[in-house]
Design a protein around this motif. Structure first.
Motif, PDB file in Angstrom:
ATOM      1  N   GLY A  61      -3.883  -8.770 -77.785  1.00 11.49           N
ATOM      2  CA  GLY A  61      -5.150  -9.423 -77.516  1.00 11.49           C
ATOM      3  C   GLY A  61      -6.222  -8.515 -76.965  1.00 11.49           C
ATOM      4  N   PHE A  62      -5.857  -7.385 -76.345  1.00 10.22           N
ATOM      5  CA  PHE A  62      -6.914  -6.567 -75.748  1.00 10.22           C
ATOM      6  C   PHE A  62      -6.884  -5.089 -76.113  1.00 10.22           C
ATOM      7  CE2 PHE A  62      -3.675  -7.392 -72.460  1.00 10.22           C
ATOM      8  CZ  PHE A  62      -3.223  -6.116 -72.213  1.00 10.22           C
ATOM      9  N   VAL A  63      -5.863  -4.632 -76.861  1.00  7.67           N
ATOM     10  CA  VAL A  63      -5.956  -3.243 -77.338  1.00  7.67           C
ATOM     11  C   VAL A  63      -7.033  -3.118 -78.418  1.00  7.67           C
ATOM     12  CG1 VAL A  63      -3.572  -2.639 -76.796  1.00  7.67           C
ATOM     13  CG2 VAL A  63      -4.114  -3.584 -79.044  1.00  7.67           C
ATOM     14  N   VAL A  64      -7.369  -4.258 -79.015  1.00 11.48           N
ATOM     15  CA  VAL A  64      -8.399  -4.238 -80.039  1.00 11.48           C
ATOM     16  C   VAL A  64      -9.800  -4.329 -79.436  1.00 11.48           C
ATOM     17  CG1 VAL A  64      -8.528  -6.732 -80.416  1.00 11.48           C
ATOM     18  CG2 VAL A  64      -8.887  -5.179 -82.341  1.00 11.48           C
ATOM     19  N   ASP A  65      -9.872  -4.615 -78.129  1.00  6.90           N
ATOM     20  CA  ASP A  65     -11.181  -4.808 -77.500  1.00  6.90           C
ATOM     21  C   ASP A  65     -12.075  -3.579 -77.646  1.00  6.90           C
ATOM     22  OD1 ASP A  65     -10.242  -7.213 -76.804  1.00  6.90           O
ATOM     23  OD2 ASP A  65     -10.272  -6.917 -74.642  1.00  6.90           O
ATOM     24  N   ASP A  66     -11.512  -2.410 -77.371  1.00 10.05           N
ATOM     25  CA  ASP A  66     -12.315  -1.190 -77.425  1.00 10.05           C
ATOM     26  C   ASP A  66     -12.870  -0.958 -78.825  1.00 10.05           C
ATOM     27  OD1 ASP A  66     -11.643  -0.854 -74.803  1.00 10.05           O
ATOM     28  OD2 ASP A  66      -9.996   0.525 -75.194  1.00 10.05           O
ATOM     29  N   ALA A  67     -12.031  -1.179 -79.834  1.00  4.79           N
ATOM     30  CA  ALA A  67     -12.496  -0.998 -81.212  1.00  4.79           C
ATOM     31  C   ALA A  67     -13.566  -2.021 -81.561  1.00  4.79           C
ATOM     32  CB  ALA A  67     -11.308  -1.105 -82.177  1.00  4.79           C
ATOM     33  N   ILE A  68     -13.412  -3.258 -81.050  1.00  8.20           N
ATOM     34  CA  ILE A  68     -14.408  -4.286 -81.323  1.00  8.20           C
ATOM     35  C   ILE A  68     -15.748  -3.899 -80.711  1.00  8.20           C
ATOM     36  CG2 ILE A  68     -15.072  -6.649 -80.720  1.00  8.20           C
ATOM     37  CD1 ILE A  68     -12.166  -7.458 -81.083  1.00  8.20           C
ATOM     38  N   VAL A  69     -15.699  -3.442 -79.464  1.00  7.19           N
ATOM     39  CA  VAL A  69     -16.944  -3.065 -78.782  1.00  7.19           C
ATOM     40  C   VAL A  69     -17.622  -1.904 -79.505  1.00  7.19           C
ATOM     41  CG1 VAL A  69     -17.891  -2.139 -76.633  1.00  7.19           C
ATOM     42  CG2 VAL A  69     -16.154  -3.934 -76.558  1.00  7.19           C
ATOM     43  N   MET A  70     -16.818  -0.913 -79.919  1.00  4.18           N
ATOM     44  CA  MET A  70     -17.371   0.230 -80.650  1.00  4.18           C
ATOM     45  C   MET A  70     -17.987  -0.230 -81.969  1.00  4.18           C
ATOM     46  SD  MET A  70     -17.917   3.513 -80.929  1.00  4.18           S
ATOM     47  CE  MET A  70     -16.867   4.363 -79.749  1.00  4.18           C
ATOM     48  N   LEU A  71     -17.265  -1.044 -82.713  1.00  6.84           N
ATOM     49  CA  LEU A  71     -17.750  -1.519 -84.011  1.00  6.84           C
ATOM     50  C   LEU A  71     -19.012  -2.355 -83.845  1.00  6.84           C
ATOM     51  CD1 LEU A  71     -17.377  -2.054 -87.082  1.00  6.84           C
ATOM     52  CD2 LEU A  71     -15.946  -4.012 -86.438  1.00  6.84           C
ATOM     53  N   GLU A  72     -19.004  -3.245 -82.882  1.00  8.03           N
ATOM     54  CA  GLU A  72     -20.156  -4.126 -82.701  1.00  8.03           C
ATOM     55  C   GLU A  72     -21.400  -3.333 -82.331  1.00  8.03           C
ATOM     56  OE1 GLU A  72     -23.082  -6.650 -81.022  1.00  8.03           O
ATOM     57  OE2 GLU A  72     -21.989  -5.098 -79.904  1.00  8.03           O
ATOM     58  N   ASN A  73     -21.218  -2.317 -81.499  1.00 10.52           N
ATOM     59  CA  ASN A  73     -22.392  -1.541 -81.092  1.00 10.52           C
ATOM     60  C   ASN A  73     -22.947  -0.729 -82.258  1.00 10.52           C
ATOM     61  OD1 ASN A  73     -23.954  -1.096 -78.626  1.00 10.52           O
ATOM     62  ND2 ASN A  73     -23.450   1.055 -78.937  1.00 10.52           N
ATOM     63  N   ILE A  74     -22.055  -0.168 -83.077  1.00  4.53           N
ATOM     64  CA  ILE A  74     -22.511   0.574 -84.260  1.00  4.53           C
ATOM     65  C   ILE A  74     -23.199  -0.375 -85.244  1.00  4.53           C
ATOM     66  CG2 ILE A  74     -21.719   1.893 -86.262  1.00  4.53           C
ATOM     67  CD1 ILE A  74     -19.556   3.092 -84.459  1.00  4.53           C
ATOM     68  N   THR A  75     -22.609  -1.560 -85.416  1.00  6.72           N
ATOM     69  CA  THR A  75     -23.217  -2.554 -86.308  1.00  6.72           C
ATOM     70  C   THR A  75     -24.608  -2.959 -85.816  1.00  6.72           C
ATOM     71  OG1 THR A  75     -21.021  -3.405 -86.841  1.00  6.72           O
ATOM     72  CG2 THR A  75     -22.891  -4.830 -87.356  1.00  6.72           C
ATOM     73  N   ARG A  76     -24.756  -3.117 -84.513  1.00 10.27           N
ATOM     74  CA  ARG A  76     -26.057  -3.486 -83.952  1.00 10.27           C
ATOM     75  C   ARG A  76     -27.101  -2.413 -84.234  1.00 10.27           C
ATOM     76  NH1 ARG A  76     -28.468  -2.727 -79.033  1.00 10.27           N
ATOM     77  NH2 ARG A  76     -26.632  -1.612 -78.243  1.00 10.27           N
ATOM     78  N   HIS A  77     -26.691  -1.149 -84.144  1.00  2.84           N
ATOM     79  CA  HIS A  77     -27.635  -0.061 -84.455  1.00  2.84           C
ATOM     80  C   HIS A  77     -28.015  -0.065 -85.938  1.00  2.84           C
ATOM     81  CE1 HIS A  77     -28.164   2.475 -80.813  1.00  2.84           C
ATOM     82  NE2 HIS A  77     -27.078   1.817 -80.413  1.00  2.84           N
TER      83      HIS A  77
END
Length: 1022
Positions: free
Chosen positions: A385-401
């Motif tokens: 449930g939370f090892v994927v958190d870091d990847a999600i945050v990274m992906l979401e921030n790149i997507t936002r840019h």
């Protein structure tokens, strides 16, 4: 290079997974040594004073002994030494052997063998039970195949620590004498003893060395069976030989005819196989199974070999179900990611972080000597449930840019740079949560050490993958949203998310405008969390279902073996009639797992889990039924996953200890009666057994001296008559067998027969026993127990369904305090109850330490005293949610649930980090006011916060639903995490921004008081 590193992690992880041992639980080895000493025929008083006390005095000088308990019964003393967890068991065994040697001179010279020691693990049960039965062969023959053939073969299997024999029927020649025939021929019992010892010899006889060859000299001094002993000449009377069979009878028998084992109602012999610590249970059982066909081929057709219990089956089922739970959690998390990102390409990127983090952890687990067990797999399931958190945050921030108009490569570089430190903060702070767990002591610390390290490794790997592989994949396969044509499903999800975001905007506006009210609510939740934590019913380790029950029986203290065997069979019949029971092994008699004749044991194997309810339900069903047999009490237990301390009639123990034995024995029944009346307890009983009928032979020393009879001769005569004395040894090819002497059975039932015994005087005349002694009926102890070196009595108890262990202990403490026990009597909890008290004392300290460690880590990362407090402000809401959810679902705050709360600390503060880090950056670079900065941070980070929270929620949901074998034991952990996440998510998104604004104003006020302009908030990246 990144791809090669990831391939390396993947390959080494797969290799580690294949090499990891498979067990039910991590290795929780308490250095424990059991010492046993036998003196057949000796009373419990004699065993306690002449055997236990000298040994205990020597053992008390050994360094590192945490506890020492002893039980002395008829002819047997068992001493259990438990050492400190850091004590080397091999070195401790050497010290124990030296102490035994030092005590040898103080022990009775008539002991048939010196005390023996063996290393035991009180937390481990047998992994494999085999039963050998026969309808036609003598039990001694069955025992010979079991002990001297099969047990020896199994002992050589790699990973097997010991093979114990229950219901041993080892062959012996039994000489049973008639006191009337002895007296009529002027023969004493001691004369027969000496004659048998002289007639059966096995001495070296030498070699003839001729000029050309050497010839060995042999003699037939060895008598090997009853037929050979019967014509043996004991003495000559009136010139005629008196043979042994003229004085009674000689028969082929067994060493201990007062013990028996049954397999599903048929007499037999049971082998219990134990594994060595750190070995693979499944592998050990498979190796043992490979031996069985070849052994079966050598057995006579009349002997049947049956598997009574196979621990590997429940382990396979449990691990398989946990693996399914792990895969289910992984699938749910991937669905959450897809629901928020609505793109297969975008979903694949963080989803790859999941298997890499989990599989890579297997390699580290193998290096650290861990195993695939319920604890480590549960840790990995929660990690999903939370090892994927870091990847999600990274992906979401790149997507936002990218949505801001940047190219894929620019967005990757800028987004990764912007969010990189946030991910480092999230990863390190989550790892820091579990650092205090590594310093926990005792059994719980050992149990949770593997859990904590497994999670820490998985989180560190996920952080590394998120900072390397995730940006790489984003720069290669991620597409700009405007380049993708979306369908109807995408539009539905987008409208739903927009509605959520709009609702959050309105709620956030309201809370920022009513900050005092929000802080009042926060303060109330903080107080409520502390109150609930203090008042919450607390438990220890939840019960597990390993497919086996254990029944201890107890009858009257003066019961005979035949009567006890009959009652034991009645209990077995009732248990076997239960439709969920598959096999039953019954054991009765003194020796083996039971210390006295009035105790018995039943090992009950249940049917597969899919064919029955839980083990606890079967226990509740059997309990009233086995209590219907007059003359015997039966105590049914669900065997705990980890047993701490000695096994008693009920699961928990309260021990009374005192220097004044009479006072201790007088107060114990009163304490037991008071505890039995408590509403939260059941199966309250004690091991106080002091009313066994006895015949005291009081020697008149003046008469004895005048007739030339010594006290030693009198006691030797009594030992020969009633002690089943070993008077000689038969040396076989594979074993040694006893020659046992006693009176005929009909002369062992009536105390008046003692007057028929004669004692040889120093003049050679026979003197009647009643001429030098008087017989006095009395009562005495059936068993004597010591804790340390002081007499003790243990009261065991169990809790009623729905009653927590903490509540039971409160009731007992209140009842004993009201009784005002004498100062010489001290009461203390032992075993699991003692370990629970120790863990309870450290529970609050561990929680505080976890928060403090995170504060230190965040303070160093942000170079601030204030912002770590802001980040941790969501913890009370998470704790309150976890406790309320546990209460709603009827769960207690046990060790698993407490670990869930510790995990919540790490999960919840991730959301705050994402908000606070963005707000700090907005204040520093854009010059925003604190309220506006945190508002923008909350709106911008809303999507990744919801994604990470939902991912953690879905990862914990299968555990909360108690799916699979043993799922009920893990349920409290999943409920705590799910409830805490749901509750904290509803409140943290509103409370944390308000706290941030207040702290920023406080910082500005401090700066103003110092006479300088406020400094913009420090960024974590600075």
């Amino acid at each position: 290079m990144t791809i090669l590193v990831m391939i390396g992690i993947l390959i080494f992880g797969i290799v580690g997974y294949r090499l990891l041992p498979v067990n039910a639980l991590p290795n929780v080895d308490v250095p424990t040594i059991q010492v046993q000493a036998q003196l057949p025929g000796a009373s419990p008083d004699t065993m306690a004073s002449a055997v236990a006390t000298p040994l205990e005095k020597q053992f008390s000088t050994i360094a590192g002994v945490d506890s020492m308990t002893s039980t002395s019964s008829n002819g047997l003393t068992t001493i259990v030494l438990q050492f400190a967890l850091d004590r080397n068991i091999d070195a401790a065994a050497q010290d124990v052997q030296s102490a035994i040697a030092a005590a040898a001179r103080q022990l009775p010279s008539s002991m048939p063998a010196p005390p023996t020691q063996r290393k035991v693990n009180p937390s481990d049960f047998s992994i494999f039970l085999l039963a050998l039965t026969s309808q036609s062969q003598p039990l001694s023959t069955v025992d010979d195949y079991a002990e001297n053939n099969l047990a020896q073969q199994i002992s050589t299997v790699s990973g097997v620590s010991q093979v114990l024999v229950f219901g041993s029927q080892e062959y012996a020649v039994r000489i049973q004498l008639d006191p009337n025939k002895l007296a009529s021929r002027n023969i004493a019992l001691t004369d027969v003893e000496q004659a048998v010892g002289s007639a059966n010899v096995n001495l070296p006889t030498g070699t003839l060395y001729g000029p050309h060859r050497a010839t060995s000299v042999t003699a037939t001094g060895q008598l090997t069976d009853a037929k050979a002993y019967a014509p043996m000449i004991v003495a000559y009377r009136n010139g005629a030989p008196v043979r042994l069979d003229q004085l009674g009878r000689v028969l082929d028998s067994v060493q201990n005819d007062k013990t028996a084992a049954w397999y599903n109602g048929t007499r037999g012999v049971v082998l219990a196989i134990y594994r060595q610590p750190g070995t693979n249970t499944i592998d050990v059982v498979d190796q043992v199974k490979r031996i069985l066909p070849s052994f079966q081929a050598t057995l006579p057709p009349s002997i049947k070999l049956s598997v009574l219990y196979d621990r590997s089956e429940s382990i396979r089922e449990s691990v398989r179900d946990v693996q399914f739970t792990l895969l289910l959690a992984l699938g749910l998390v991937v669905l959450v990611i897809f629901a928020f990102l609505r793109s297969v390409r975008a979903t694949v990127i963080p989803s790859l972080a999941l298997p890499l983090s989990i599989i890579g952890t297997f390699a580290v687990m193998y290096v650290l000597g861990y195993s695939l067990d319920n604890i480590s797999l549960m840790a990995l399931t929660l990690c999903v449930g939370f090892v994927v958190d870091d990847a999600i945050v990274m992906l979401e921030n790149i997507t936002r840019h990218m949505e801001m108009g940047e190219s894929r490569m620019e967005a990757t570089l800028n987004g990764a740079k912007e969010i990189g430190f946030t991910i480092v903060s999230m990863t390190l702070s989550l790892v820091a949560v579990f650092i205090p767990v590594l310093f926990m002591g005792g059994i719980v610390g050992r149990l949770l050490h593997e859990f904590a390290v497994t999670i820490m490794v998985a989180v560190l790997i996920s952080g590394f993958v998120s900072l390397t592989l995730t940006p790489l994949l984003c720069s290669r396969i991620l597409k700009v949203d405007r380049e993708v044509k979306h369908g109807h499903v995408y539009a539905v999800f987008e409208r739903f998310f927009d509605a959520m975001l709009a609702g959050y905007r309105r709620g956030l506006h309201w809370t920022l405008g009513h900050r005092r009210f929000v802080m009042f609510i926060f303060a109330a939740m903080f107080v409520a969390t502390g109150f609930l934590f203090a008042k919450m019913p607390k438990g220890f380790l939840p019960s597990d279902d390993v497919g086996q029950l254990f029944v201890i029986t107890e009858a009257a203290q003066d019961i005979s073996f035949d009567a006890m065997a009959n009652l034991q069979q009645q209990v077995s019949t009732i248990v076997r009639k239960n439709p969920y029971v598959e096999n039953v092994m019954t054991f009765a008699g003194a020796g083996g797992p039971t210390g006295s004749l009035n105790n018995g044991r039943l090992f009950v194997t249940l049917k597969p889990r899919n064919e029955r309810p839980s083990a606890d339900e079967i226990v509740r069903e059997l309990r009233p039924k086995v209590q219907t047999i007059p003359g015997i009490r039966a105590y049914v237990q669900n065997i705990p996953a980890i047993r701490i301390g000695t096994l008693t009639k009920s699961q928990y123990q309260y021990t009374l200890q005192g220097t004044n034995t009479a006072e201790l024995y007088a107060w114990t029944p009163r304490v037991e009666a008071a505890i039995a009346k408590l509403p939260g307890l059941l199966d309250v009983t004690s091991d106080l057994q002091i009313t066994q009928p006895q015949i005291s032979v009081e020697i008149d020393r003046n008469k004895a001296s005048s007739l030339g009879v010594s006290a030693e001769e009198i006691e030797n005569t009594l030992y020969d008559a009633y002690g089943s004395r070993q008077v000689s040894t038969i040396y076989g090819t594979t074993n040694q067998y006893w020659v046992v002497m006693e009176l005929l059975p009909r002369y062992q039932t009536d105390p008046s027969v003692l007057s028929m015994l004669y004692v040889r005087s120093n003049t050679g005349a026979l003197v009647p026993l009643n001429a030098v002694a008087t017989l006095k009926p009395t009562i005495g102890p059936l068993a004597i127990t010591h804790l340390g070196q002081l007499p003790s009595v243990t009261i065991s108890f169990d809790t009623r369904p729905g009653v927590a262990l903490s509540q039971a202990i409160e009731e007992i403490d209140g009842a004993t305090a009201a009784m005002r026990l004498p100062a010489s009597i001290n009461g203390s909890y032992q075993g699991s109850a003692q370990a629970f008290q120790a863990s309870l004392q450290g529970m609050g300290a561990l929680l505080v330490m976890a928060i403090f460690v995170i504060y230190l880590v965040l303070g160093m990362l942000y170079e601030s005293f204030i912002h770590p407090v802001t980040i941790l402000s969501g913890l009370p809401t998470a704790g309150l949610g976890a406790l309320i959810t546990l209460l709603i679902f009827g769960e207690v705050l046990d060790m698993y649930a407490f670990v869930g709360i510790i995990m919540l600390i790490g999960i919840v503060k991730k959301n705050a980090i994402m908000m606070i880090d963005f707000a700090i950056e907005a204040q520093r670079k854009r010059g925003m006011e604190a309220g506006e900065a945190i508002y923008q941070a909350c709106i911008t980070r809303f999507r990744p916060i919801m994604m990470t929270t939902m991912a953690a929620l879905m990862g914990s949901l299968p555990i909360a639903l108690a799916l699979g074998a043993g799922g009920a034991a893990r349920r409290s952990l999943g409920i705590a995490v799910v409830g805490g996440l749901v509750f904290s998510q509803l409140l943290t998104l509103f409370v944390t921004p308000v706290i941030y604004v207040y702290f920023e104003r406080f910082r500005e006020w401090i700066a103003a008081r110092r006479g300088r302009a406020p400094v913009p908030a420090a960024s974590a990246a600075d």
